[in-house]
Enzyme design. Structure first.
Site, PDB file in Angstrom:
ATOM      1  N   GLU A 208       0.853  -1.188   0.000  1.00 15.62           N
ATOM      2  CA  GLU A 208       0.000   0.000   0.000  1.00 15.62           C
ATOM      3  C   GLU A 208       0.885   1.233   0.000  1.00 15.62           C
ATOM      4  O   GLU A 208       2.110   1.139   0.163  1.00 15.62           O
ATOM      5  CB  GLU A 208      -0.938  -0.004   1.204  1.00 15.62           C
ATOM      6  CG  GLU A 208      -0.236  -0.102   2.535  1.00 15.62           C
ATOM      7  CD  GLU A 208      -1.216  -0.298   3.680  1.00 15.62           C
ATOM      8  OE1 GLU A 208      -0.863   0.087   4.812  1.00 15.62           O
ATOM      9  OE2 GLU A 208      -2.319  -0.820   3.461  1.00 15.62           O
ATOM     10  N   HIS A 246      -1.461   3.457   7.126  1.00 16.46           N
ATOM     11  CA  HIS A 246      -1.585   3.054   8.517  1.00 16.46           C
ATOM     12  C   HIS A 246      -0.839   3.988   9.451  1.00 16.46           C
ATOM     13  O   HIS A 246      -1.270   4.246  10.565  1.00 16.46           O
ATOM     14  CB  HIS A 246      -1.026   1.640   8.706  1.00 16.46           C
ATOM     15  CG  HIS A 246      -1.962   0.592   8.217  1.00 16.46           C
ATOM     16  ND1 HIS A 246      -1.540  -0.488   7.504  1.00 16.46           N
ATOM     17  CD2 HIS A 246      -3.293   0.461   8.343  1.00 16.46           C
ATOM     18  CE1 HIS A 246      -2.569  -1.250   7.214  1.00 16.46           C
ATOM     19  NE2 HIS A 246      -3.644  -0.699   7.710  1.00 16.46           N
TER      20      HIS A 246
END
Length: 300
Positions: A208, A246
């Site tokens: 990601e 995150h």
């Protein structure tokens, strides 16, 4: 790496909310959970599992432990992990998220000295489909097979496992390395493990945006990995210039060798393409790329 059905597992933080919920799931899946540790609960049993106040006490009663799965709060995680390492446990799965970065630095220094494998933090853990569950993966999404799945994400790992399962492609293992700022084991470390794993024929790497771990993984695959690898990068449509992910992990590109767009989806995709690694645009494309890598007939 010792993730086999007979591996002996300890749960630290068994009385914590997540620990109390997922320990029964782990046991029901077939994981050999032999003990739990929750200070103040020593002497009790939980779903037939004895609970102790200290890791050392648990080991003195139940014997050797291969892996500890840790569910304790972020500010207790360092002490819990160091206690496990001091007791001789060499595989630790950190489900806890938000562990202070300096605590992780201290833990990783100790892990390096003792050759301890750390998975996480902020990870759903590890699943070996049909054999054992170390963490919070939804086991019903997985099925035994030969696709090794490694990811930075949690829920996206489940989605891709389900895509593979529905396409008739089972998994040899599912691992999330974790989504916090500082994590234990890396993509290259797990790529090497799966490259040497006799049950894995193809590797699916799920990345990601943010950080440079995927770019590093692409370099490592090109140099050291023999098995076919399929990549998928989440975050193609994320707005540029905004810190997301995150841990807000898009780092200062000026100190990186990967270029000024480090951390973006384009940077990561280009790194894999330079390494001649197929990149799926959507999770639904991954099964076909896996079939192609394994030279299996395509489903119509």
């Amino acid at each position: 790496m010792n993730f086999k059905p007979d591996s002996r597992v300890l749960v630290q933080g068994m009385a914590e909310p997540l620990g109390s919920i997922y320990t029964p799931f782990m046991k029901a899946y077939g994981t050999n959970v032999v003990a739990g540790v929750s200070p103040g609960y020593g002497g009790q049993t939980f779903h037939g599992i004895p609970v102790f106040d200290l890791v050392e006490t648990a080991i003195s009663v139940v014997g050797t432990i291969d892996t500890s799965v840790i569910f304790v709060s972020p500010y207790e995680a360092l002490d819990a992990a160091l206690e496990a390492i001091a007791a001789g446990i060499r595989q630790i799965v950190l489900i806890t998220d938000g562990i202070p970065p300096l605590d992780m630095v201290s833990l990783l220094r100790r892990a390096e000295v003792t050759e301890t494998l750390i998975v996480g933090p902020n990870s759903p853990g590890i699943i070996v489909p049909g054999q054992m569950l170390l963490g919070i993966h939804p086991a019903e999404f997985y099925t035994p097979g030969s696709v090794g799945l490694i990811s930075r994400s949690g829920t996206l790992t489940y989605e891709i496992a389900l895509e593979l399962t529905q396409a008739g492609l089972g998994q040899s293992i599912g691992v999330s390395i974790g989504g916090d700022v500082i994590v234990g084991s890396s993509f290259p470390q797990w790529l090497q493990i799966l490259d040497e794993d006799e049950n894995t024929e193809v590797i699916v790497l799920v990345g990601e945006i943010g950080g440079d771990s995927e770019e590093s993984a692409a370099h490592y695959i090109a140099e050291a990995i023999d098995k076919p690898v399929i990549a998928y990068i989440a975050g193609r449509t994320a707005p540029k210039g905004r810190r997301v992910g995150h841990a807000g992990a898009i780092i200062d590109s000026q100190i990186s060798e990967f270029g000024t767009e480090i951390g973006t989806a384009d940077s990561k995709i280009k790194a894999f393409e330079r390494a001649k690694i197929p990149v799926a645009r959507r999770p639904s494309q991954i099964p076909d790329l896996v079939r192609k890598a394994l030279k299996m007939p395509m489903k119509r």
